[in-house]
Design a protein around this motif. Structure first.
Motif, short mmCIF file in Angstrom:
data_model
loop_
_atom_site.label_atom_id
_atom_site.label_comp_id
_atom_site.label_asym_id
_atom_site.label_seq_id
_atom_site.Cartn_x
_atom_site.Cartn_y
_atom_site.Cartn_z
N VAL A 129 1.53 13.29 -18.80
CA VAL A 129 0.16 13.68 -19.12
C VAL A 129 -0.83 12.91 -18.24
O VAL A 129 -1.78 13.48 -17.71
N GLU A 130 -0.57 11.61 -18.07
CA GLU A 130 -1.44 10.80 -17.21
C GLU A 130 -1.38 11.27 -15.76
O GLU A 130 -2.40 11.34 -15.08
N ARG A 131 -0.17 11.60 -15.30
CA ARG A 131 -0.03 12.10 -13.92
C ARG A 131 -0.73 13.43 -13.75
O ARG A 131 -1.34 13.70 -12.71
N LEU A 132 -0.69 14.28 -14.77
CA LEU A 132 -1.37 15.57 -14.72
C LEU A 132 -2.88 15.38 -14.65
O LEU A 132 -3.58 16.08 -13.91
N LYS A 133 -3.42 14.42 -15.41
CA LYS A 133 -4.85 14.13 -15.37
C LYS A 133 -5.26 13.64 -13.98
O LYS A 133 -6.32 14.01 -13.47
N ILE A 134 -4.43 12.80 -13.37
CA ILE A 134 -4.72 12.30 -12.02
C ILE A 134 -4.71 13.46 -11.03
O ILE A 134 -5.59 13.56 -10.16
N ALA A 135 -3.74 14.35 -11.15
CA ALA A 135 -3.66 15.51 -10.25
C ALA A 135 -4.88 16.41 -10.41
O ALA A 135 -5.43 16.90 -9.42
N ALA A 136 -5.33 16.62 -11.65
CA ALA A 136 -6.51 17.45 -11.89
C ALA A 136 -7.75 16.81 -11.26
O ALA A 136 -8.58 17.50 -10.66
N TYR A 137 -7.87 15.50 -11.39
CA TYR A 137 -9.00 14.80 -10.79
C TYR A 137 -8.97 14.92 -9.26
O TYR A 137 -9.98 15.22 -8.62
N LEU A 138 -7.79 14.70 -8.66
CA LEU A 138 -7.69 14.79 -7.19
C LEU A 138 -7.99 16.20 -6.70
O LEU A 138 -8.61 16.37 -5.65
N ASN A 139 -7.57 17.22 -7.45
CA ASN A 139 -7.90 18.61 -7.08
C ASN A 139 -9.40 18.83 -7.13
O ASN A 139 -9.96 19.49 -6.26
N SER A 140 -10.07 18.28 -8.16
CA SER A 140 -11.52 18.47 -8.27
C SER A 140 -12.24 17.81 -7.10
O SER A 140 -13.23 18.35 -6.61
N ALA A 158 0.82 -1.21 0.00
CA ALA A 158 0.00 0.00 0.00
C ALA A 158 0.85 1.26 0.00
O ALA A 158 0.44 2.29 -0.53
N ALA A 159 2.04 1.21 0.57
CA ALA A 159 2.91 2.38 0.68
C ALA A 159 3.73 2.61 -0.58
O ALA A 159 4.38 3.64 -0.72
N ASP A 160 3.72 1.66 -1.52
CA ASP A 160 4.57 1.74 -2.70
C ASP A 160 3.83 2.41 -3.85
O ASP A 160 3.57 1.80 -4.88
N HIS A 161 3.49 3.68 -3.71
CA HIS A 161 2.80 4.41 -4.76
C HIS A 161 3.76 4.91 -5.83
O HIS A 161 3.41 4.99 -7.00
N ALA A 162 4.96 5.25 -5.43
CA ALA A 162 5.91 5.88 -6.35
C ALA A 162 6.20 5.01 -7.56
O ALA A 162 6.26 5.52 -8.69
N SER A 163 6.37 3.73 -7.36
CA SER A 163 6.73 2.87 -8.50
C SER A 163 5.60 2.83 -9.53
O SER A 163 5.86 2.77 -10.73
N TYR A 164 4.36 2.88 -9.10
CA TYR A 164 3.23 2.90 -10.03
C TYR A 164 3.18 4.21 -10.80
O TYR A 164 3.08 4.21 -12.04
N TYR A 165 3.27 5.33 -10.10
CA TYR A 165 3.13 6.63 -10.75
C TYR A 165 4.34 6.98 -11.62
O TYR A 165 4.20 7.71 -12.59
N LYS A 166 5.50 6.47 -11.31
CA LYS A 166 6.68 6.73 -12.13
C LYS A 166 6.57 6.07 -13.50
O LYS A 166 7.20 6.52 -14.46
N LYS A 167 5.75 5.03 -13.61
CA LYS A 167 5.56 4.34 -14.89
C LYS A 167 4.60 5.09 -15.81
O LYS A 167 4.55 4.83 -17.01
N LEU A 168 3.85 6.02 -15.27
CA LEU A 168 2.88 6.78 -16.06
C LEU A 168 3.55 7.95 -16.77
O LEU A 168 4.56 8.47 -16.30
#
Length: 70
Positions: free
Chosen positions: A32-43, A19-29
């Motif tokens: 643009v995908e990370r930006l979309k996720i950030a926009a969703y989390l902000n909303s 559960a704590a290993d988020h970095a390895s998942y997000y580094k593979k994106l």
């Protein structure tokens, strides 16, 4: 106020280290995908419709010239 229910089918059991290993998942994106996720989390965090952020209140800001003559 609305009542929210946790959808328990959307989650899976994980160990603490999994559960704590988020970095390895997000580094593979891609960025643009990370930006979309950030926009969703902000909303979600600021409670506005995804893709429709609130307008900035421009009366709260002023622009100043940084030129040497001004």
């Amino acid at each position: 106020m609305a009542t929210y229910r946790l959808d328990r089918t959307s989650f899976k059991a994980q160990t603490v280290s999994e559960a704590a290993d988020h970095a390895s998942y997000y580094k593979k994106l891609s960025w643009v995908e990370r930006l979309k996720i950030a926009a969703y989390l902000n909303s979600v965090a600021f409670d506005y419709a995804e893709g429709h952020p609130p307008k900035i209140d421009k009366t709260k800001f002023r622009a100043h010239s940084r030129s040497a003559n001004g």
